[in-house]
Design an enzyme around this catalytic site. Structure first.
Site, mmCIF file in Angstrom:
data_model
loop_
_atom_site.group_PDB
_atom_site.id
_atom_site.type_symbol
_atom_site.label_atom_id
_atom_site.label_comp_id
_atom_site.label_asym_id
_atom_site.label_seq_id
_atom_site.Cartn_x
_atom_site.Cartn_y
_atom_site.Cartn_z
ATOM 1 N N LYS A 74 4.713 9.575 15.426
ATOM 2 C CA LYS A 74 4.038 8.625 14.533
ATOM 3 C C LYS A 74 3.728 7.327 15.271
ATOM 4 O O LYS A 74 2.666 6.714 15.075
ATOM 5 C CB LYS A 74 4.910 8.346 13.303
ATOM 6 N N ALA A 85 0.826 -1.206 0.000
ATOM 7 C CA ALA A 85 0.000 0.000 0.000
ATOM 8 C C ALA A 85 0.859 1.255 0.000
ATOM 9 O O ALA A 85 0.686 2.154 -0.839
ATOM 10 C CB ALA A 85 -0.937 -0.015 1.202
#
Length: 300
Positions: free
Chosen positions: A175, A14
């Protein structure tokens, strides 16, 4: 536009496939290193449909010279990815993976001066090999200067925003705060909409709070407000949006629970910081992984 570069991208899932499609449309010479070949790369982005036909190879012996190698494999596939690095003694290597241990994973294979860790935040889902939906804006961060500046220049003609940052440690841990919360979707088998369930949201907050505590011990500058910010992020996402650990769990694939959640427990123990919520979540994710891989229980 910047001078075209020869780029070998290892792991066009992805994220890797989205990055590759944008680089092709920016005029770079892109080769995809894959296990199973496919005919073309089609990425639906918020801006446009990217339809690309990069070179596709399945064997490291087929790889030609490259200016950059971008590794976008799963974190547990380091040995397989390293096979593509052999003999590429002049290429710079960017690691586009989850977690905070990018450099540690690849230092056995790449000299530090050629290695660039990359924080990646690209909401994308793969529908099939070579077919990807990019759900939102792509963002990457890299250490400032040197290789970071060169890497950022690769994307100058794309819609992916690459920022050079002085405090890269903090960028990775911020993150990670998003990633640890994503485990709740994998456990409940519910997409981003799970954050709208208050008990699930509180589990997310507790995972993030432990991540913040360990991250601070590692030198990251993290505010307490990050926990609520991340929950709002999930609640504002498209309700059916699926993160990568959830997608892997649904597909019966091995997940990256150790790089995304286990690292908080591991480093917490090193610093003497209790992480009971992360420990519990990791035990559950590990059990799901073992079952998906056909590993039988061994306890009495």
């Amino acid at each position: 536009m910047p001078d075209p570069k020869r780029i070998l991208l290892v792991g066009p899932g992805a994220v890797g496939g989205t990055v590759a499609a944008w680089l092709v449309h920016a005029g770079h010479e892109v080769t995809l290193a894959v296990r199973t070949p496919f005919e073309r790369l089609r990425v639906e982005t918020p801006e446009r449909l990217l339809d690309a036909t990069p070179s596709i190879i399945c064997d490291p012996s087929e790889a030609g010279a490259a200016d950059w190698i971008l590794v976008a494999t799963k974190t547990y596939d380091v040995d397989a990815a390293a096979a593509w690095l052999a003999g590429m003694d002049s290429a710079k290597v960017a690691i586009l993976q989850n977690g905070i241990e990018h450099a540690a994973r690849f230092l056995p294979f790449v000299p530090v001066e050629r290695l660039l860790p990359v924080m990646v935040d690209i909401p994308a889902e793969r529908d099939a090999p070579g077919r990807i939906r990019q759900r939102g804006k792509g963002i990457m961060q890299v250490p400032a200067g040197g290789n970071g500046a060169e890497f950022a220049n690769l994307f100058a003609a794309t819609a992916i925003e690459v920022t050079q940052v002085e405090d890269f440690t903090t960028a990775l841990w911020r993150k990670l705060c998003i990633n640890v919360a994503g485990a709740v979707s994998a456990l409940t088998d519910e997409p981003s909409s799970v954050a709208r369930r208050e008990r699930a949201a509180e589990l997310m907050r507790n995972l993030i709070r432990e991540c913040i505590a360990v991250g601070r011990a590692e030198g990251a500058q993290l505010d307490d407000e990050i926990a609520e910010t991340v929950v709002r992020h999930y609640r504002s996402s498209q309700p059916d949006s699926i993160n990568s650990i959830h997608a892997d769990r649904r597909a019966g694939r091995r997940t990256e629970w150790d790089a995304r959640n286990g690292v908080v427990s591991r480093l917490g123990r090193r610093h003497g910081i209790a992480t009971p919520v992360s420990d519990t979540v990791c035990a559950l994710l590990a059990a799901i992984d073992e079952r998906s891989q056909g590993i039988a229980p061994t306890g009495d």
